[in-house]
Every structure is written in C-alpha cells, then in structure tokens.
Design a protein around this motif. Structure first.
Motif: not given
Length: 284
Positions: A15-34
């Motif tokens: 959970i720690a690994l997946v959540s950390a990496l998902s937050l990193g990728a998700g932050g960039l993905a959200l920014g690019f999508a917007l």
C-alpha cells in the motif's frame, strides 16, 4: 483480533509503495490533463492558437502548481481523515502517526546544505556531460538525447527562458519537491526507511521525466534518465539531512534556473554549447 495479527506487513508495504507512486504519477497526470483540456477549450471557444508564452504559463500553473503542489497539499490535508478508514477497511494495523512535510525558513546550517546540494547537482550534471562526450568520441557517433519540452520551446523562443528562470525557483522547484520529496519520498521512507525512500523516489522522478523529453533515441533518453536519477538523489539526500522541504526546493529551482540561463546565454549569443545540446533534457 490482536494488533500483531492485524499488522499484515506485506500488505502495508504494498500500500505504501503503490500509494506513493500513484500520487506522484497522478499529480503529473492531473496537471497535464487540465492543461490539455484548457488549451483545447480555449481553441474551441476563441478559434485562436495559444502563444508560446501563454502555453508556458498555463503549463506551469496546471502541472507544477495544481498537479504537483495541489496534489501534495491535498494528500497532506486529507491523509488524517482517509488513512484510518483505509486501515479499517483492509483490517490492517498502523500507528496512525501524523504525516510530516516540514516547512521552515532555512537556518544557517540548511543554507549550507542548499549551497552544497546545488554545487553537487551542477558538478554531477557537468561531469556527466563530459563523460557523455567522451563516450560519443570513442563510439565515433553521437548519442541522440531528447530535449526537455520546456527547453525545446525555449530554443525556438529564447525570451520564454526569461520566464522559466524565475519560475524554476518560485514554482517548478517547490511544486515538484512537495510532491516527489515531500509526499513520494516521505511515504516510502515512512515504511521502508531513508535509503529506499531516496532511491525509489529518485528513480521514479527520473523515469517520469522521460515523458517530457522531445525526440532522442531510446539509448539517449535512458542516459538522460540515469543522469536525472543522480540529480534527484542529491535533492533527496538534502531533504533528509535538512528535514525541511524548502531546502531541496531551492536546490532544484536553482539547478533548473542555471540550466535555463546557460541555454538563454548560448542562444542569444549565437554560440554552440559544447555540452549544451546533450544537457537540454536535464532540467527536472
């Protein structure tokens, strides 16, 4: 059920690994999508094509501002509410310790870490450029490295680099460090310790930057990623020593600003950088 029987360490580690990496990728993905939605929306409404300056401002606001900084701060605020519910839903233990992203005006010692980290990052990237040049001479052929998208835009519009230089310190460094050192490294460190936190977060940070490279061969872009891993490690080590997110933010910002300044001077003077073309992908 006892606390020991509810710890389930492997699940907590996953959970720690997946959540950390998902937050990193998700932050960039959200920014690019917007960014994409906004650019397309403006084009549909006005029928006009955005200028390079407008596109760059929007990308800084959405990617580094909202995507990186916004996701990091949202995680920091929401974790005390969400984490206990996740633990209860998965029936796992945990001490529920508060998640920290320490922020403070740098002390004299921390200013020293900023200077040492900046010098280390610049020495690393310059030595890497020399080594790359030597390898290319031995091979008898160039290794085509991709350019950072922002640097690529700056090559055709050098005046945009005058925006990127201060933006590196004021927005790019703080936004990306909040997400990748504050959240990603902090979350991994929380479960696995300092060294894995630095190494995994740095590798992930460097690997994600391959998406921002324009052109280049596979080998060349892997070279860029490997060099970025080194600079990201400097940021991560500085964060652990300083225990203050402002420190790696300043190192990152000054590092980027220096590379953009070198590029601007090279372009405006009409001179070829000896190592510049190989280093244009290295702004983090």
């Amino acid at each position: 059920m006892s606390t020991a029987s509810r710890e389930r360490p492997r699940l907590q580690s996953a959970i720690a690994l997946v959540s950390a990496l998902s937050l990193g990728a998700g932050g960039l993905a959200l920014g690019f999508a917007l960014l994409v939605l906004t650019v397309v929306g403006i084009g549909l409404v006005t029928g006009a094509e955005l200028s390079g300056f407008a596109f760059l401002v929007l990308s800084l606001v959405f990617v580094q501002g909202i995507g990186c900084g916004g996701v990091a701060l949202s995680y920091y605020k929401l974790r005390p509410v969400v984490a206990p519910r996740v633990r209860d839903a998965l029936n796992i233990g945990g001490d529920g310790a508060a998640f920290r992203i320490p922020v403070a005006v740098p002390s004299l010692r921390q200013v020293g870490i900023v200077l040492a980290g900046y010098a280390g990052a610049m020495v690393w990237v310059m030595v890497s450029g020399v080594v790359l040049t030597v390898i290319q001479n031995v091979r008898g052929e160039s290794i085509q490295t991709g350019n950072n998208a922002a640097a690529e835009l700056g090559q055709t519009n050098p005046e945009l680099l005058l925006l990127l230089i201060p933006a590196s310190v004021l927005l790019i460094g703080p936004g990306e460090e909040l997400l990748f050192r504050g959240v990603v490294q902090g979350r991994i460190r929380e479960r696995f310790g300092r060294v894995p936190g630095i190494a995994i977060a740095s590798l992930f940070f460097a690997a994600l930057h391959i998406l921002a490279l324009v052109g280049g061969s596979l080998l060349g872009n892997l070279v860029v990623v490997s060099i970025l891993f080194g600079t990201a490690t400097v940021f991560g080590v500085a964060y652990e020593f300083a225990d203050n997110i402002v420190v790696p933010s300043l190192i990152h910002g000054l590092y980027n600003a220096t590379l953009f300044t070198i590029l601007y001077v090279s372009l405006t003077l009409g001179e070829e950088l000896q190592q510049g073309q190989a280093l244009l992908g290295l702004a983090g």
